[in-house]
Motif scaffolding. Structure first.
Motif, PDB file in Angstrom:
ATOM      1  N   PRO B  91      39.347 -12.973 -53.402  1.00 33.11           N
ATOM      2  CA  PRO B  91      38.655 -13.515 -54.576  1.00 33.11           C
ATOM      3  C   PRO B  91      38.332 -12.424 -55.584  1.00 33.11           C
ATOM      4  O   PRO B  91      38.100 -11.277 -55.218  1.00 33.11           O
ATOM      5  N   ASP B  92      38.356 -12.782 -56.840  1.00 36.58           N
ATOM      6  CA  ASP B  92      37.994 -11.856 -57.907  1.00 36.58           C
ATOM      7  C   ASP B  92      36.675 -12.359 -58.494  1.00 36.58           C
ATOM      8  O   ASP B  92      36.653 -13.377 -59.180  1.00 36.58           O
ATOM      9  N   PRO B  93      35.565 -11.669 -58.214  1.00 36.15           N
ATOM     10  CA  PRO B  93      34.257 -12.193 -58.637  1.00 36.15           C
ATOM     11  C   PRO B  93      34.160 -12.395 -60.149  1.00 36.15           C
ATOM     12  O   PRO B  93      33.421 -13.263 -60.612  1.00 36.15           O
ATOM     13  N   THR B  94      34.904 -11.595 -60.909  1.00 34.14           N
ATOM     14  CA  THR B  94      34.797 -11.726 -62.368  1.00 34.14           C
ATOM     15  C   THR B  94      35.699 -12.837 -62.910  1.00 34.14           C
ATOM     16  O   THR B  94      35.573 -13.210 -64.070  1.00 34.14           O
ATOM     17  N   ASN B  95      36.586 -13.324 -62.090  1.00 32.10           N
ATOM     18  CA  ASN B  95      37.562 -14.302 -62.570  1.00 32.10           C
ATOM     19  C   ASN B  95      37.856 -15.329 -61.477  1.00 32.10           C
ATOM     20  O   ASN B  95      38.897 -15.259 -60.817  1.00 32.10           O
ATOM     21  N   PRO B  96      36.943 -16.258 -61.272  1.00 26.26           N
ATOM     22  CA  PRO B  96      37.127 -17.190 -60.152  1.00 26.26           C
ATOM     23  C   PRO B  96      38.274 -18.177 -60.346  1.00 26.26           C
ATOM     24  O   PRO B  96      38.728 -18.791 -59.391  1.00 26.26           O
ATOM     25  N   VAL B  97      38.715 -18.345 -61.603  1.00 22.18           N
ATOM     26  CA  VAL B  97      39.862 -19.236 -61.858  1.00 22.18           C
ATOM     27  C   VAL B  97      40.976 -18.389 -62.458  1.00 22.18           C
ATOM     28  O   VAL B  97      40.820 -17.812 -63.534  1.00 22.18           O
ATOM     29  N   ARG B  98      42.079 -18.297 -61.733  1.00 26.89           N
ATOM     30  CA  ARG B  98      43.201 -17.471 -62.207  1.00 26.89           C
ATOM     31  C   ARG B  98      44.476 -18.287 -62.212  1.00 26.89           C
ATOM     32  O   ARG B  98      44.614 -19.207 -61.395  1.00 26.89           O
ATOM     33  N   GLU B  99      45.355 -17.920 -63.081  1.00 26.61           N
ATOM     34  CA  GLU B  99      46.668 -18.577 -63.070  1.00 26.61           C
ATOM     35  C   GLU B  99      47.623 -17.712 -62.266  1.00 26.61           C
ATOM     36  O   GLU B  99      47.565 -16.481 -62.345  1.00 26.61           O
ATOM     37  N   ILE B 100      48.473 -18.378 -61.507  1.00 27.59           N
ATOM     38  CA  ILE B 100      49.425 -17.627 -60.684  1.00 27.59           C
ATOM     39  C   ILE B 100      50.849 -18.047 -61.038  1.00 27.59           C
ATOM     40  O   ILE B 100      51.083 -19.128 -61.583  1.00 27.59           O
ATOM     41  N   THR B 101      51.760 -17.161 -60.708  1.00 23.04           N
ATOM     42  CA  THR B 101      53.165 -17.389 -61.035  1.00 23.04           C
ATOM     43  C   THR B 101      53.836 -18.227 -59.943  1.00 23.04           C
ATOM     44  O   THR B 101      53.238 -18.500 -58.896  1.00 23.04           O
ATOM     45  N   THR B 102      55.073 -18.564 -60.195  1.00 22.99           N
ATOM     46  CA  THR B 102      55.857 -19.319 -59.219  1.00 22.99           C
ATOM     47  C   THR B 102      55.972 -18.551 -57.902  1.00 22.99           C
ATOM     48  O   THR B 102      55.775 -19.116 -56.823  1.00 22.99           O
ATOM     49  N   ALA B 103      56.261 -17.251 -58.004  1.00 24.30           N
ATOM     50  CA  ALA B 103      56.428 -16.441 -56.791  1.00 24.30           C
ATOM     51  C   ALA B 103      55.125 -16.374 -56.015  1.00 24.30           C
ATOM     52  O   ALA B 103      55.110 -16.449 -54.775  1.00 24.30           O
TER      53      ALA B 103
END
Lengths: 150, 211
Positions: B91-103
């Protein structure tokens, strides 16, 4: 002008406009979440208003359309439909102006995904269609206006 | 004002039509099934984090567990307990919502991360990421679905949850992230490509209704 406002033409215009709105509303009544999503995608309405509009608007279209087909409360129903058409046209035009290709959500909800270019073309056609329907509504309002009592 | 029934003036008739639509619309919404119902007071909201911004791309290497150095040959192996590998998506405490790539989505799938499908339940039934949970954010029973998901899988708030919808400009997964943020989840990974991208990549899919 008299021919354009002839009762024969007015009755047929009423039925045509009424049927268009009843048919358009059926899909929305059947699937309010899909219609709510279509409204949300316009990015014009405050979040709190999306669900109430999605619940009430299709039924307003149905009742106004039925009223026109049955010849009841014609001026009231036509005024509502004219106001709705005006609102739809403004909403579509704003999204067209800012190149935000939304799905119209007018008749078909969901369906196969379209490209941005296809949706922009659809937006232009939808605006033209709404303008045509506004002319029909104007014809009904003009033909059914009461003569002024002196 | 003439308040006789039926109303005589167009203005009163217009009010009557609107009132009729309000009453019938509300009633029809009350009797509709959960998949076809809307909450009057629920308002769709996407979290402000990364809703329209460019995806925060973390290099896949950084998400992998740290490589374990081989022990020198001369040192005899010690009978120590195997350390638990670090989580693939910390988890990234500063960024709880992240976009991820296909890979990264595929990597999360292989790491057995939980997937949540934010699309409509009918779309879910037509096909979804294998093992994904249905959380149709536009349907009134989404909260029930999330409760079932929580009761069944018991995820920790720091566990990575992969959320997806239809890709493109679809915002449903962001809206679902907003709901899950309110429930305390802090490691939400939005698979921007969504289900169409998953299918295009030939990844495992399943058909059928909600698990």
């Amino acid at each position: 002008m008299k021919r354009l406002l002839h009762p024969w033409l007015t009755v047929r215009t009423q039925i045509a406009l009424g049927l268009v709105f009843v048919v358009a509303a059926l899909g929305k009544v059947a699937d309010p979440p899909a219609f709510a999503k279509a409204i949300w995608n316009y990015q014009l309405f405050p979040a709190w208003s999306v669900h109430p509009v999605a619940i009430v608007l299709p039924w307003l279209e149905i009742f106004c359309g039925l009223a026109l087909c049955l010849g009841l409360w014609v001026r009231a129903a036509t005024s509502w439909l004219l106001a709705l058409l005006l609102a739809f046209t403004v909403a579509l035009s704003i999204n067209l102006a800012r190149h935000h290709p939304v799905d119209c959500g007018c008749f078909h909800l969901g369906g196969p995904a379209k490209t941005e270019a296809e949706r922009l073309v659809d937006l232009r056609w939808a605006i033209l269609r709404d303008l045509g329907l506004m002319l029909l509504a104007a014809q009904i309002l003009l033909a059914t206006r009461q003569p002024r009592q002196e | 004002m003439d308040l006789r029934f039926p109303p005589r003036t167009p203005l009163l008739q217009a009010f009557a039509l609107a009132g009729l639509a309000l009453v019938v619309g509300t009633l029809s919404n009350v009797v509709a099934s959960g998949q076809r119902r809307l909450g009057w007071l629920d308002s769709p909201q996407a979290p402000s984090v990364a809703a329209h911004s460019a995806p925060t791309v973390t290099p896949p290497e950084a998400l992998l567990p740290a490589p374990v150095r081989p022990a020198p040959a001369a040192t005899p192996p010690l009978p120590r307990p195997t350390p638990k590998p670090p989580p693939a998506f910390p988890p990234d405490p500063t960024n709880p919502v992240r976009e991820i790539t296909t890979a990264q989505a595929w990597q999360a799938f292989q790491a057995k991360a939980l997937f949540l499908d934010a699309r409509r339940s009918a779309d879910f039934a037509d096909g979804h990421v294998a093992g994904a949970w249905c959380a149709p954010v536009w349907e009134a029973d989404v909260d029930t679905q999330i409760t079932i998901f929580e009761a069944t899988t018991k995820p920790a708030t720091q566990d990575p949850l992969v959320l997806y919808c239809s890709g493109g400009d679809c915002e449903d997964s962001h809206m679902l992230a907003g709901k899950l943020l309110k429930l305390g989840y802090r490691n939400l990974l939005i698979y921007r490509g969504g289900f169409p991208d998953w299918v295009e990549q030939g990844r495992p899919v399943q058909r059928g209704a909600r698990p």
